[in-house]
Design a protein around this motif. Structure first.
Motif: not given
Ligand code: SF4
Ligand code: FE2
Length: 624
Positions: A306-309, A303, A404, A248, A242-243
């Motif tokens: 779910r990889g939410v920034p 994060l 990243e 973001t 993710s970032t």
């Protein structure tokens, strides 16, 4: 005026501090300055307001009073204050754990919308571990029994908490011998409040021992329940890219930040944000779409799974609003500064509070109800979308490009990457490719240049082949600094670098939110069991370079009580008692095989930790 570079090492923060100044908006750093000089008695922990004969204070120079009105001296006052701090922190995590447990129980009974058992495998494993029958039973039946079983851990129905069994046997025996095995989660916290009432526990050592028990009820109780049930309901994390940083936030999009600590509503909001009707409405208002970002540990939870920034850590919460690009800040609880509604008033940002126990004057309150989870999630996202119409494009200033970050290192994911057993990690530690592991955790504190403690300490440790496990704001700091991608293996010493490159992982592993420090305990227990030793014998350490909260004190206490020496970067208010300070920074080593150290300079803390780790290696007969 203070140079922003002395306030934060992160360029997004430095730029936004300038924006705050040009707009005349007050920040946490301004308020810290306004508080100078802070009360010397409170800094040393020798002030007490536990009763109405006081408030009292003990003169640390010996000239003035040495006792409060009741007769308590510095040792008792400092110990009582510390005990109450541990109880507050422990209660916070554990109440979070109970909230998750209640939603889990309601889900098991089919009384929620937007929730389901996502990791049936983990549910079954956990149930089996606790002796709940799983053969020929439905997921629902097992979940109902598991919920009941864990509810009991909060009360006084047991002699010991369920998850205490997860710690190595020698540690359990030690806790029993010391009389610090945690019984009920609520019980230990209540007992601490009782003991620290005037005229109850007047023995500082006895208070501190109960402080350890109280913290253990958090680490091996409330927090662990929060982690385990969140995994079952929202999914056990696995590596995800993710970032991170304020970059973001996206200029042409509806930006909604999810801030606080509890994933139970934010997870539903992520589902709601995918609703085509809401996305269409956002487009109708001229936005490209809906962009969710995280702040603090709610952000870490999203994060990880779910990889939410991730927009930022603790000290970024006011600055995020000042980008002028934030439509809504959705808050649950813990670490949300009361000032966010003041800052939001200067912008179009709507602050939406969601927990009935955490209200914010100036915020819109949408009361959380798991029975209507999805509906409430949609309502909240819709408020964010509608606020886009009020955005002033001329005030939008988003600093920096996002960096990243790789996250998602649950114990399951780490062991999975190692082929299902801790053996390869133990071998790497045993032959010296990896010298040891350190949990770098905790908050930001404006008394420390933001992220400097986390990033510097972590950098020095990985350079010296020490694997770093991070959670909470420490994880976000390292992410922003670019130390949490597989390519960052090049920053590590040769042994750690080779291991990371072989596995395709960073040298700094994101293990989750602050309650997820329990993942570090579980991993430490697995390593100790594999070697047939106690956790205190392992080449491990903990560090909280920029801690600020009562929760961090509880975490530090349970980590030390579990046998892992911990270095703090900010002075705890205990230095007014030589006895308490001596016990925590030295005597405790003979009691639990670990102690606290305080070192504000992360360069020196790194040296101290390396020495500690090499000492543990030597004692185990591992190569120098
Ligand atoms: Fe003073 Fe003792 Fe009351 Fe504390 S408990 S305020 S030291 S009289
Ligand atoms: Fe946190």
């Amino acid at each position: 005026r203070r140079d922003p570079r002395t306030m934060s090492i992160a360029s997004d923060a430095q730029q936004m501090i300038e924006v705050a100044r040009s707009e005349g908006i007050e920040t946490v750093w301004d308020r810290l300055e306004a508080q100078q000089p802070q009360c010397g008695f409170c800094v040393l922990g020798v002030s007490c307001r536990n009763c109405a004969m006081g408030p009292c204070r003990v003169d640390p120079f010996g000239a003035g009073p040495q006792k409060g009105v009741c007769g308590a001296g510095a040792d008792v006052i400092v110990a009582r204050n510390l005990g109450r701090t541990i109880a507050a922190g422990s209660s916070s995590h554990s109440d979070h754990g109970r909230d998750i447990l209640e939603v889990f129980a309601a889900t098991a009974h089919g009384e929620t919308t937007g929730y389901r058992i996502q990791d049936v495998g983990k549910l079954t494993r956990l149930a089996a571990e606790l002796g709940i029958p799983t053969e020929d039973r439905t997921t629902t039946q097992v979940a109902v029994d598991l919920a009941d079983r864990l509810m009991d851990d909060f009360g006084t129905r047991r002699a010991s908490l369920s998850f205490v069994e997860r710690s190595p046997k020698p540690r359990q025996e030690l806790w029993d011998r010391l009389g610090v095995t945690p019984r009920g989660i609520d019980r230990e916290n209540v007992e601490m409040l009782h003991r620290t009432h005037m005229g109850v526990d007047n023995d500082p050592v006895n208070i501190l021992l109960h402080g350890l028990r109280t913290s253990l009820a958090d680490g091996w109780g409330g927090s662990m329940i929060a982690t385990e049930l969140s995994d079952i309901m929202f999914g056990t994390p696995s590596p995800v890219m993710s970032t991170v940083n304020l970059g973001t936030l996206k200029p042409g999009w509806v930006n909604i930040a999810l801030h606080g600590h509890n994933p139970m509503l934010s997870d539903v909001i992520v589902q709601a944000a995918e609703d085509p009707a809401l996305v269409d409405r956002a487009r109708e208002l001229g936005a490209e779409g809906i962009n969710l970002v995280g702040l603090c540990c709610t952000g870490n939870e999203l994060l990880m799974r779910r990889g939410v920034p991730m927009a930022g850590n603790h000290l970024m919460q006011e600055l995020a609003i000042m980008t002028g690009a934030l439509e809504a800040m959705v808050v649950d609880y813990q670490c949300i500064m009361p000032s966010v509604t003041d800052v939001a008033r200067c912008y179009h940002t709507v602050v939406i509070s969601t927990a009935d126990k955490a209200r914010f004057p100036g915020a819109v309150h949408v009361s959380f109800d798991p029975g209507r989870g999805l509906e409430i999630g949609r309502d909240i996202v819709s408020r964010g979308v509608e606020a886009f119409a009020n955005r002033n494009p001329d005030r939008v200033r988003i600093p920096d490009e996002p960096v990243e970050i790789m996250a998602g290192f649950s114990v399951e994911a780490i062991l999975g990457a190692l082929g299902g057993t801790p053996a390869p990690l133990v071998e790497a530690i045993a032959d010296g490719r990896i010298r040891g592991a350190v949990g770098v955790v905790g908050c930001n504190n404006p008394k420390i240049t933001q992220d400097y403690g986390h990033v510097t300490l972590t950098r020095r440790l990985i350079e010296n082949d020490i694997l770093v496990l991070v959670t909470g704001c420490a994880a976000v700091a390292n992410g922003k600094a670019g130390q949490m991608v597989p390519a960052a293996a090049s920053l590590a010493g040769p042994g750690l670098r080779a291991t990371c490159e072989a596995l395709g992982i960073p040298p700094v592993l994101h293990m989750g939110s602050c309650v997820d420090n329990t993942r570090i305990l579980v991993l430490a227990a697995a390593l100790a069991d594999h070697l047939g030793v106690d956790m205190s014998q392992l080449p491990l350490a903990g560090a909280a370079p920029e801690w600020y909260s009562e929760k961090a004190v509880a975490i530090g206490a349970y980590v030390v009580a579990s046998g892992i020496t911990t270095v703090l970067g900010v002075d705890p208010p205990i230095l007014g008692s030589a006895a308490v300070t001596g016990l925590l920074t030295s005597g405790l080593d003979d009691v639990v095989g670990a102690k606290f150290a305080v070192e504000a300079d992360p360069e020196k803390a790194a040296v101290l930790i390396r020495r500690h780790i090499e000492g543990k290696r030597a004692a185990l007969g591992l190569p120098a």
